[in-house]
Structures are given as structure tokens and as C-alpha cells.
Write a protein that holds these residues in place. Structure first.
Motif, PDB file in Angstrom:
ATOM      1  N   PHE A 122       0.831  -1.208   0.000  1.00 30.75           N
ATOM      2  CA  PHE A 122       0.000   0.000   0.000  1.00 30.75           C
ATOM      3  C   PHE A 122       0.871   1.267   0.000  1.00 30.75           C
ATOM      4  N   MET A 123       1.903   1.287   0.839  1.00 29.95           N
ATOM      5  CA  MET A 123       2.787   2.465   0.896  1.00 29.95           C
ATOM      6  C   MET A 123       3.561   2.637  -0.410  1.00 29.95           C
ATOM      7  N   GLU A 124       4.028   1.541  -0.988  1.00 31.86           N
ATOM      8  CA  GLU A 124       4.719   1.624  -2.279  1.00 31.86           C
ATOM      9  C   GLU A 124       3.791   2.174  -3.355  1.00 31.86           C
ATOM     10  N   GLY A 125       2.550   1.715  -3.343  1.00 29.84           N
ATOM     11  CA  GLY A 125       1.579   2.183  -4.327  1.00 29.84           C
ATOM     12  C   GLY A 125       1.301   3.666  -4.195  1.00 29.84           C
ATOM     13  N   ILE A 126       1.127   4.136  -2.972  1.00 28.29           N
ATOM     14  CA  ILE A 126       0.869   5.562  -2.757  1.00 28.29           C
ATOM     15  C   ILE A 126       2.078   6.399  -3.160  1.00 28.29           C
ATOM     16  N   ALA A 127       3.259   5.992  -2.719  1.00 27.40           N
ATOM     17  CA  ALA A 127       4.469   6.751  -3.050  1.00 27.40           C
ATOM     18  C   ALA A 127       4.689   6.786  -4.562  1.00 27.40           C
ATOM     19  N   SER A 128       4.548   5.646  -5.210  1.00 29.36           N
ATOM     20  CA  SER A 128       4.724   5.590  -6.668  1.00 29.36           C
ATOM     21  C   SER A 128       3.694   6.455  -7.370  1.00 29.36           C
ATOM     22  N   THR A 129       2.461   6.426  -6.892  1.00 30.79           N
ATOM     23  CA  THR A 129       1.385   7.210  -7.496  1.00 30.79           C
ATOM     24  C   THR A 129       1.690   8.693  -7.447  1.00 30.79           C
ATOM     25  N   VAL A 130       2.093   9.184  -6.296  1.00 33.01           N
ATOM     26  CA  VAL A 130       2.376  10.616  -6.151  1.00 33.01           C
ATOM     27  C   VAL A 130       3.561  11.015  -7.025  1.00 33.01           C
ATOM     28  N   ILE A 131       4.624  10.241  -6.973  1.00 30.62           N
ATOM     29  CA  ILE A 131       5.821  10.578  -7.760  1.00 30.62           C
ATOM     30  C   ILE A 131       5.525  10.526  -9.257  1.00 30.62           C
ATOM     31  N   LEU A 132       4.834   9.490  -9.699  1.00 28.76           N
ATOM     32  CA  LEU A 132       4.524   9.367 -11.127  1.00 28.76           C
ATOM     33  C   LEU A 132       3.582  10.467 -11.595  1.00 28.76           C
ATOM     34  N   SER A 133       2.596  10.810 -10.783  1.00 28.05           N
ATOM     35  CA  SER A 133       1.656  11.879 -11.168  1.00 28.05           C
ATOM     36  C   SER A 133       2.388  13.209 -11.316  1.00 28.05           C
ATOM     37  N   LEU A 134       3.242  13.527 -10.366  1.00 29.46           N
ATOM     38  CA  LEU A 134       4.010  14.778 -10.445  1.00 29.46           C
ATOM     39  C   LEU A 134       4.944  14.768 -11.654  1.00 29.46           C
ATOM     40  N   THR A 135       5.562  13.631 -11.908  1.00 28.42           N
ATOM     41  CA  THR A 135       6.488  13.524 -13.036  1.00 28.42           C
ATOM     42  C   THR A 135       5.771  13.669 -14.375  1.00 28.42           C
ATOM     43  N   PHE A 136       4.663  12.959 -14.534  1.00 28.56           N
ATOM     44  CA  PHE A 136       3.961  13.004 -15.819  1.00 28.56           C
ATOM     45  C   PHE A 136       3.339  14.366 -16.086  1.00 28.56           C
ATOM     46  N   MET A 137       2.936  15.063 -15.057  1.00 25.38           N
ATOM     47  CA  MET A 137       2.366  16.395 -15.298  1.00 25.38           C
ATOM     48  C   MET A 137       3.414  17.383 -15.792  1.00 25.38           C
TER      49      MET A 137
END
Length: 149
Positions: A122-137
Motif C-alpha cells: 500500500f505504501m509503495e503504491g501511494i508513493a509511486s502514485t504521487v511521484i509518477l503523477s508529479l512527473t507526468f504532469m
């Protein structure tokens, strides 16, 4: 397309693909090969990228920076929630020895390995989600740079 509906739609698709991937590697006997979970990040990343890209296209290539980040984070949270829920059902009801076999491979001898794994995923998923969202934007945002003539 309303952002909440879009986030749920893409989150369900991403979560379903993650579950499908897990079932494929499980059927091949590779579920205890923990480094294969890196592909989960690739699946999550592609899903978030696609969600933001399609939303930007729907909005005629004008996406608000914070709305795009929000869409990516919401999609990733839905996908992570679905995947963790599936793994909880899998570890507690279908293959109760899975978590202990995985922890043995890692060299850990702990109580309640299921809870540790679920919290970690769960923590890996949340961390990856935030980092990927910021990166892709950063790729999708409108540039404010002035072009030279």
C-alpha cells in the motif's frame, strides 16, 4: 469527462491489470520472485500516464496542472486499493502460505507477515502514485516559456 469518474474508471482498469499480472506470474510459479513487482510500477505508471493523457485530449489539450496531478493520484489510489484488497483476500483465504514463503525468501522471520506485506505494498503504491503523477504532469503541463521570434 468528470475527473472523479475518469479516475475511478482508469483506477479500476489499472487495478485489474495489476491483478491479472499477479495471477499470470503466480500461474508461472514466479510469485515469490519479489523483484518482479517492479513491473507493477511500470503498469501503474503507464496507467497514470494514459489517464492524464486521455483527460488532456478530452479537454482539447488544455489541462490544469493541479487537476492533472489530482487525476493521476486518484487513479493510482483506486488501483492501489483494489490491488491491496485483492492481495488481502488472496493471502488470507486462497494461499495462506504465500506470505510466509515470500518472507522466508527475503530472510525475514516475523509474525503476521500478511499485514507487513499489505502495508508495504500500500505504501509503495501511494508513493509511486504521487511521484509518477508529479512527473507526468511535467510532460503534460502548458509551458509558460516565451518563444523567440
Amino acid at each position: 469527462m468528470e475527473q472523479s469518474k475518469s479516475a475511478i474508471k482508469y483506477g479500476i482498469v489499472i487495478g485489474s491489470v495489476l491483478i491479472g499480472y499477479f495471477l499470470i506470474i503466480r500461474s508461472l510459479g514466479l510469485a515469490e520472485v519479489y523483484w518482479l513487482r517492479l513491473i507493477n510500477g511500470i503498469i501503474l505508471g503507464y496507467g497514470i500516464y494514459y489517464a492524464i493523457k486521455k483527460n488532456k485530449e478530452y479537454l482539447n489539450n488544455h489541462i490544469n496542472y493541479f487537476d492533472g496531478i489530482g487525476l493521476g493520484i486518484k487513479s493510482g489510489l483506486v488501483a492501489t486499493g483494489i490491488f491491496v484488497t485483492f492481495l488481502a483476500i488472496y493471502m488470507y483465504h486462497i494461499d495462506t502460505g504465500f506470505s510466509e514463503r515470500l518472507m522466508t525468501k527475503l530472510g525475514w522471520n516475523i509474525n503476521n507477515p500478511e499485514k507487513i506485506l499489505l502495508v508495504t505494498i500500500f505504501m509503495e503504491g501511494i508513493a509511486s502514485t504521487v511521484i509518477l503523477s508529479l512527473t507526468f504532469m511535467q510532460l503534460f503541463k502548458t509551458s509558460w516559456n516565451i518563444e523567440e521570434k
